[in-house]
Design a protein around this motif. Structure first.
Motif, PDB file in Angstrom:
ATOM      1  N   THR A 276       0.275  12.657   3.615  1.00 47.74           N
ATOM      2  CA  THR A 276      -1.013  11.975   3.821  1.00 47.74           C
ATOM      3  C   THR A 276      -1.920  12.608   3.161  1.00 47.74           C
ATOM      4  O   THR A 276      -2.714  12.139   2.265  1.00 47.74           O
ATOM      5  N   ASP A 277      -2.035  13.880   3.718  1.00 46.78           N
ATOM      6  CA  ASP A 277      -2.858  14.920   2.966  1.00 46.78           C
ATOM      7  C   ASP A 277      -2.844  15.023   1.494  1.00 46.78           C
ATOM      8  O   ASP A 277      -3.887  14.928   0.792  1.00 46.78           O
ATOM      9  N   ARG A 278      -1.601  15.176   0.977  1.00 47.82           N
ATOM     10  CA  ARG A 278      -1.514  15.235  -0.460  1.00 47.82           C
ATOM     11  C   ARG A 278      -1.921  14.238  -1.223  1.00 47.82           C
ATOM     12  O   ARG A 278      -2.395  14.072  -2.109  1.00 47.82           O
ATOM     13  N   TRP A 279      -1.610  12.880  -0.486  1.00 48.74           N
ATOM     14  CA  TRP A 279      -1.730  11.679  -1.055  1.00 48.74           C
ATOM     15  C   TRP A 279      -3.469  11.311  -1.360  1.00 48.74           C
ATOM     16  O   TRP A 279      -3.798  11.058  -2.228  1.00 48.74           O
ATOM     17  N   LEU A 280      -4.101  11.791  -0.157  1.00 43.29           N
ATOM     18  CA  LEU A 280      -5.420  11.554  -0.186  1.00 43.29           C
ATOM     19  C   LEU A 280      -6.275  12.402  -1.275  1.00 43.29           C
ATOM     20  O   LEU A 280      -7.187  12.183  -1.779  1.00 43.29           O
ATOM     21  N   THR A 281      -5.645  13.694  -1.308  1.00 42.83           N
ATOM     22  CA  THR A 281      -6.226  14.585  -2.104  1.00 42.83           C
ATOM     23  C   THR A 281      -5.938  14.329  -3.662  1.00 42.83           C
ATOM     24  O   THR A 281      -6.767  14.324  -4.531  1.00 42.83           O
ATOM     25  N   ALA A 282      -4.615  13.607  -4.105  1.00 45.75           N
ATOM     26  CA  ALA A 282      -4.398  12.995  -5.216  1.00 45.75           C
ATOM     27  C   ALA A 282      -5.338  11.870  -5.713  1.00 45.75           C
ATOM     28  O   ALA A 282      -5.793  11.690  -6.842  1.00 45.75           O
ATOM     29  N   ALA A 283      -5.578  11.148  -4.641  1.00 45.80           N
ATOM     30  CA  ALA A 283      -6.365   9.754  -4.688  1.00 45.80           C
ATOM     31  C   ALA A 283      -7.841  10.184  -4.989  1.00 45.80           C
ATOM     32  O   ALA A 283      -8.677   9.349  -5.577  1.00 45.80           O
ATOM     33  N   ASP A 284      -8.086  11.546  -4.706  1.00 47.07           N
ATOM     34  CA  ASP A 284      -9.636  11.654  -5.149  1.00 47.07           C
ATOM     35  C   ASP A 284      -9.836  11.790  -6.656  1.00 47.07           C
ATOM     36  O   ASP A 284     -11.046  12.002  -6.977  1.00 47.07           O
ATOM     37  N   HIS A 285      -8.679  11.895  -7.192  1.00 45.74           N
ATOM     38  CA  HIS A 285      -8.952  12.222  -8.598  1.00 45.74           C
ATOM     39  C   HIS A 285      -8.247  11.119  -9.620  1.00 45.74           C
ATOM     40  O   HIS A 285      -8.656  10.947 -10.787  1.00 45.74           O
ATOM     41  N   ARG A 286      -7.487  10.263  -9.101  1.00 47.83           N
ATOM     42  CA  ARG A 286      -7.152   9.036  -9.894  1.00 47.83           C
ATOM     43  C   ARG A 286      -6.373   8.082  -8.550  1.00 47.83           C
ATOM     44  O   ARG A 286      -6.144   8.481  -7.702  1.00 47.83           O
ATOM     45  N   PRO A 287      -6.684   6.622  -8.787  1.00 47.51           N
ATOM     46  CA  PRO A 287      -5.870   6.022  -7.817  1.00 47.51           C
ATOM     47  C   PRO A 287      -4.412   5.700  -8.128  1.00 47.51           C
ATOM     48  O   PRO A 287      -4.148   5.767  -9.326  1.00 47.51           O
ATOM     49  N   PRO A 288      -3.928   5.342  -7.149  1.00 44.47           N
ATOM     50  CA  PRO A 288      -2.405   5.090  -7.267  1.00 44.47           C
ATOM     51  C   PRO A 288      -2.306   3.556  -7.693  1.00 44.47           C
ATOM     52  O   PRO A 288      -3.151   2.739  -7.794  1.00 44.47           O
ATOM     53  N   THR A 289      -0.976   3.196  -8.102  1.00 48.90           N
ATOM     54  CA  THR A 289      -0.750   1.860  -8.563  1.00 48.90           C
ATOM     55  C   THR A 289      -0.404   1.021  -7.291  1.00 48.90           C
ATOM     56  O   THR A 289      -0.514   1.525  -6.242  1.00 48.90           O
ATOM     57  N   GLU A 290      -0.764  -0.414  -7.804  1.00 49.12           N
ATOM     58  CA  GLU A 290      -0.552  -1.402  -6.715  1.00 49.12           C
ATOM     59  C   GLU A 290       0.876  -0.921  -5.868  1.00 49.12           C
ATOM     60  O   GLU A 290       0.993  -1.016  -4.719  1.00 49.12           O
ATOM     61  N   THR A 291       2.006  -0.872  -6.554  1.00 47.64           N
ATOM     62  CA  THR A 291       3.416  -0.688  -6.058  1.00 47.64           C
ATOM     63  C   THR A 291       3.566   0.626  -5.333  1.00 47.64           C
ATOM     64  O   THR A 291       3.836   0.778  -4.030  1.00 47.64           O
ATOM     65  N   GLN A 292       2.965   1.888  -5.716  1.00 47.00           N
ATOM     66  CA  GLN A 292       2.891   3.078  -5.104  1.00 47.00           C
ATOM     67  C   GLN A 292       1.877   2.848  -3.763  1.00 47.00           C
ATOM     68  O   GLN A 292       2.427   3.387  -2.669  1.00 47.00           O
ATOM     69  N   HIS A 293       0.926   2.101  -3.819  1.00 52.25           N
ATOM     70  CA  HIS A 293       0.160   2.011  -2.732  1.00 52.25           C
ATOM     71  C   HIS A 293       0.622   1.146  -1.611  1.00 52.25           C
ATOM     72  O   HIS A 293       0.432   1.331  -0.365  1.00 52.25           O
ATOM     73  N   ALA A 294       1.455   0.245  -2.165  1.00 51.67           N
ATOM     74  CA  ALA A 294       2.273  -0.707  -1.122  1.00 51.67           C
ATOM     75  C   ALA A 294       3.301   0.114  -0.404  1.00 51.67           C
ATOM     76  O   ALA A 294       3.512  -0.061   0.955  1.00 51.67           O
ATOM     77  N   VAL A 295       3.901   1.103  -1.110  1.00 51.26           N
ATOM     78  CA  VAL A 295       4.822   2.101  -0.502  1.00 51.26           C
ATOM     79  C   VAL A 295       4.308   2.827   0.784  1.00 51.26           C
ATOM     80  O   VAL A 295       4.525   2.894   1.931  1.00 51.26           O
ATOM     81  N   PHE A 296       2.986   3.336   0.243  1.00 51.20           N
ATOM     82  CA  PHE A 296       2.176   4.453   1.167  1.00 51.20           C
ATOM     83  C   PHE A 296       1.742   3.447   2.591  1.00 51.20           C
ATOM     84  O   PHE A 296       1.950   3.869   3.603  1.00 51.20           O
ATOM     85  N   GLU A 297       1.187   2.169   2.243  1.00 55.57           N
ATOM     86  CA  GLU A 297       0.660   1.393   3.437  1.00 55.57           C
ATOM     87  C   GLU A 297       2.051   0.999   4.161  1.00 55.57           C
ATOM     88  O   GLU A 297       2.000   1.016   5.344  1.00 55.57           O
ATOM     89  N   SER A 298       3.183   0.639   3.417  1.00 57.33           N
ATOM     90  CA  SER A 298       4.314   0.165   4.364  1.00 57.33           C
ATOM     91  C   SER A 298       4.775   1.208   5.335  1.00 57.33           C
ATOM     92  O   SER A 298       5.186   1.134   6.547  1.00 57.33           O
TER      93      SER A 298
END
Length: 943
Positions: A324-346
């Motif tokens: 999650t920390d790595r995900w949020l750090t990467a999201a500070d620079h660019r947004p994930p796709t809807e599919t990627q974010h769906a995996v993260f949320e699920s």
């Protein structure tokens, strides 16, 4: 609900939630009061949260509102509505004054009508309150919040991004996207500021060489680029200033065009080919960086598998936090796709679901489990058997507590239980098995008690007083040994038979008249002070049973008592008649509603074009009709059975149609699964397999309705096959990245080594061969991707420039040394010619044509005028002023040059040519010394 699905004409029953919300919000107080029951029903049952919130504004039923306080969607709004009713408030005004004092917190505005809430939100100037509203608002009101000017500012967006993490992915994505925009603008401003400062410094840098036409054009170009850069910076600065971001003012860097050197007319030249236009950062646009979320998505999928396999929760939690920390750090620079974010949320949702269940299990008050099993069998004595049933009842309560614990914990079905929770579930199953055995024993003993009561009743009927007393003793013993809750019916029967036995004894000793008089008084009391209708009817029945138990009427006095008893019973039953009539009307209305449901179902089945029907809607209607049917209960038994049979027949027809669609769609999904598995095992290019898998995923989404369990099973198979394909793609990417990393490391190591050697390298140590070797050894840099190549290319170019400057300095030093070697040779020859002794000096290398003797020592001296002309030519070439006595000769030389059509350093005026011509002059005396000094000083300036 069913009427809405059948598209009733009423807007309150419309299938579109937006139409229902609009209709409710347009109700005035009088209309809302007339529709109070319908609004209350919609508040309880409507599937759309916004519709329920709109209903809540008009509801005044406090009991209904109190029942909704614990509702996760409406709890807070229901509490606000209760507080408003407690203060005598009705529905909110339709035209609020945004500037007036607000008696409620901003988040409570969401329960107001939409127009009023929107007006209040637009006037709000509190960033924290706006962020809270953004997290809680839905639909149109959320759009109003997000369009607020404060939520375009980076400071407020930062608050929203932090508070929406793990709570609202769409809001978090919205905040990150806007923050990324402002960060890009800030970066652009920094780049423009640096560029403007560099251009200004270059424009003001002092020029020491000749101010020729090329230099003047360069000055004008620098001025134009500086103006363009400052204009672009001012536009970005104004844009950021509008959202509260302050940047320094760079207007002081502007230069006055009047200070620029004038341009001179130049011969027309062929236009240079256009160069590639740089982007805002001065570099050509390159490909985007590689997506960092692909590896993280794979990590979350592995984490999901660990959640379902029952691994160590502490390790899973640590891995999830790391990802999650790595995900949020990467999201500070660019947004994930809807599919990627769906995996993260699920996966995050499943982890939170399991973590919450473990927390609830840890905080649950677990009872102590029995260590030994019950020995259930025939009673040895009354006390022992009563203790057995007490223990059985304790186990029943324990099972209820364990069931409550299971409902409280709400352990996910997909997750294997922990050892402690598994022990509790196993103990609960064992207890249920024991209770089942106890129920079997209890049923047998109750049957035995019923047999004893039947024998007792027969003995009393036959008047056998002695045997009746014995049977009554046995029945009472067995009755007292059994649980009181289980023998209520037998207890009543036992009491009745005991009363009959007492009556039998009374017939022998006393008359029954006093008992009949007592029953008559009780009936008179019921007629004078009626109870609740149901209880009143039961009490009347009980008194009649007691009256009948006294036996037949044998005396006239008892007959008169019977007439009075019956009259009082009719009078006492009068309040019950209206109640039972009302119940009959309810059953009749329920029956009519059930018939209406059948009529609607039959109309829907007969009028629908099933070749083009919306099967998803059909599935919803099938389920909703069943729920609606259950609501209308009870009904009269005989007509209700016929209607129920019709309903089941219609439901069966609808189910067959829906099931046929299920079967077709399941077959389609099974075919997709087989294709996916074959594709995963196929031997073809990975890129083609990935594209084919994506096409299969799109086909999967297009398949219609399916039953839940088979769909989940097929989905797991399909996802497993797709995961194999995408995992292979990830492995291929990782291998390619490793090769690129190795090549990049080699080039960087060579450049770092070259840079380290360059720090201590003197100009005389430089070698063009070393520069060629560097270019050869870093040639693979050109084959690297742009994002890896760019920084290394810049470093290599800088090193080449620095090394080139060393080579240039080395060359200039050599040329100056050759020039001064000529000067020294001329001085040595002059000394020899003016009376010195010794051999003539050897000419410097490259000037072998210089004479060993200049016309001999006795030869004709060098012409002074020629020496002066050479000196003036050198001074003209170097841009130096000549002596005042040579002004006339200098003008003459300039005229000669113009006549020859020369510009700059013309042919024959090369520094070495002028120096060699000087050396070839005849013998010189002391008059030539000042001219020699002027000549070689001017020629030295040319280097």
């Amino acid at each position: 609900m069913l009427r809405r699905l059948f598209k009733s004409r009423s807007p309150l029953n419309h299938a579109d939630p937006a139409v229902r919300r609009s209709a409710i919000r347009q109700l005035d107080d009088a209309a809302a009061e007339n529709l109070a029951e319908e609004l209350a029903r919609m508040l309880r049952e409507d599937p759309d949260r916004e519709v329920r919130l709109a209903c809540l504004v008009h509801v005044r039923d406090r009991a209904l509102l109190e029942s909704l306080v614990t509702d996760p969607d409406l709890g807070e709004a229901a509490s606000q509505r209760l507080r408003a009713l407690a203060h005598g408030a009705g529905p909110p005004a339709s035209d609020p004054d945004p500037t007036g004092p607000d008696p409620v917190r901003p988040e409570q505005w969401l329960a107001l009508p939409e127009a009023e809430a929107a007006a209040r939100i637009r006037a709000l100037d509190d960033p924290e309150a706006l962020v809270t509203l953004a997290l809680k608002a839905r639909g149109t009101l959320r759009d109003v919040v997000l369009e607020h000017s404060l939520l375009t500012r980076p400071a407020t967006l930062t608050i929203l991004e932090k508070r929406s993490r793990d709570h609202d992915k769409s809001l978090n994505r919205h905040a990150r996207k806007r923050l990324e925009h402002w960060r890009g603008r800030q970066h652009e401003a920094q780049v423009l500021q640096s560029r403007a400062e560099e251009l200004s410094a270059a424009l003001q840098r002092r020029h020491t060489g000749a101010q020729d036409q090329a230099w003047r054009e360069r000055q004008h170009q620098l001025h134009e680029r500086l103006e363009q850069t400052l204009d672009a910076y001012r536009a970005v600065r104004d844009e950021l200033g509008a959202v509260g971001e302050t940047l320094p003012d760079l207007e002081h860097l502007r230069s006055d065009p009047a200070d620029l050197p004038p341009l001179q007319a130049e011969p027309a030249e062929e236009p240079a080919p256009p160069e590639a236009a740089p982007d805002a950062d001065g570099e050509l646009t390159t490909a985007a960086d590689e997506d960092p979320f692909e590896a993280l998505v794979q990590g979350f999928r592995r984490l999901d598998e660990a959640l379902g396999s029952g691994g160590s929760f502490a390790e899973i939690a640590a891995e999830r936090q790391r990802l999650t920390d790595r995900w949020l750090t990467a999201a500070d620079h660019r947004p994930p796709t809807e599919t990627q974010h769906a995996v993260f949320e699920s996966v995050s949702h499943r982890f939170r679901e399991l973590a919450d269940a473990m927390d609830r299990l840890a905080s649950a008050d677990l009872p102590e489990l029995p260590e030994t099993a019950l020995e259930i069998g025939p009673p040895e004595d009354v006390a022992a058997h009563r203790a057995l049933w007490d223990a059985v009842e304790q186990r029943r309560r324990l099972v209820r507590r364990l069931e409550q614990t299971r409902r409280t914990v709400r352990w996910p079905q997909w997750a294997p239980p922990t050892a402690e929770y598994a022990r509790i579930l196993a103990a609960m199953d064992e207890l249920k098995t024991e209770l089942a055995r106890a129920d079997e024993v209890l049923a047998a003993e109750l049957a035995k008690l019923d047999e004893q009561l039947d024998a007792l009743a027969a003995a009393i009927d036959e008047g056998h007083l002695t045997s009746a007393r014995t049977l009554l003793g046995h029945a009472r013993t067995l009755h007292d040994a059994l649980p009181a809750a289980a023998v209520r019916r037998q207890g009543k029967a036992l009491g009745k038979q005991a009363a009959r036995l007492a009556e039998l004894k009374d017939w022998q000793t006393f008359a029954t008249t006093p008992k009949r008089e007592a029953l008559l008084q009780e009936m008179q009391a019921l007629a004078a002070a009626p109870l609740e209708p149901r209880e009143q009817a039961e009490r009347i029945k009980k008194l009649r049973r007691e009256w009948q138990a006294l036996g037949p009427i044998t005396q006239a006095a008892d007959g008169r008592l019977a007439d009075r008893f019956n009259a009082e019973a009719e009078k006492a039953f009068e309040p019950c008649r209206s109640y039972f009539a009302e119940q009959a009307q309810v059953r009749k209305a329920n029956l009519a509603e059930r018939r209406r449901i059948c009529d609607q179902l039959e109309q829907y089945l007969d009028e629908t074009d099933w070749a083009q029907a919306d099967m998803k809607a059909a599935e919803r209607i099938m389920r909703a009709a069943r729920d609606e049917w259950r609501r209308f209960h009870p009904v009269d038994r005989n007509p209700g059975k016929a209607v129920e049979a019709r309903f089941e027949q219609l439901q069966g027809r609808l189910h067959d149609l829906v099931k046929a669609e299920w079967d077709r769609n399941l077959a389609a999904k099974e075919a997709i699964v087989r294709e996916a598995e074959a594709l995963a095992d196929a031997d073809q290019p990975l890129r083609d397999k990935v594209e084919a898998a994506k096409r299969l995923q799109r086909r999967w989404q297009e398949v219609g309705i399916t039953p839940r369990r088979p769909d989940q099973r097929l989905w797991r198979q399909f996802r497993s096959a797709c995961d194999r394909i995408f995992s292979a793609r990830e492995e291929s990417r990782q291998a390619a990245d490793a090769a690129l990393d190795e090549a990049t490391a080699r080039v960087r190591a060579r450049l770092d080594a070259f840079a380290a050697a360059l720090e201590t390298l003197a100009p005389e140590q430089a070698s063009a061969a070393e520069l060629r070797r560097l270019k050869q050894e870093t040639a693979e840099l050109d084959s690297l991707p742009a994002n890896r190549r760019r920084p290394l290319t810049e470093l290599r170019a800088e090193l080449i420039r620095r090394y080139g400057r060393l080579l240039d300095e080395q060359e200039r030093a050599g040329r100056r040394e050759r020039l001064f070697a000529l000067a020294r040779w001329d001085e040595a020859m002059t000394a020899l010619e003016t009376g010195g002794a010794g051999e003539p000096p050897t000419p410097p290398a490259g000037f072998d044509d210089l004479p060993g003797e200049r016309r001999g020592r006795a030869g004709e001296p060098a012409p002074l005028d020629a020496a002066r002309r050479l000196t003036i030519k050198a001074e003209l070439a170097a841009g130096r002023e000549s002596a005042s006595e040579d002004e006339t000769l200098r003008l003459e030389v300039q005229v000669e040059r113009l006549q020859a059509g020369l510009t700059g350093a013309a042919s024959g005026e090369d520094p070495f040519t002028l120096a060699a011509d000087w050396c070839r002059l005849g013998p010189k005396d002391e008059r030539f010394a000042p001219l020699r000094e002027r000549l070689f000083a001017a020629l030295g300036d040319l280097f």
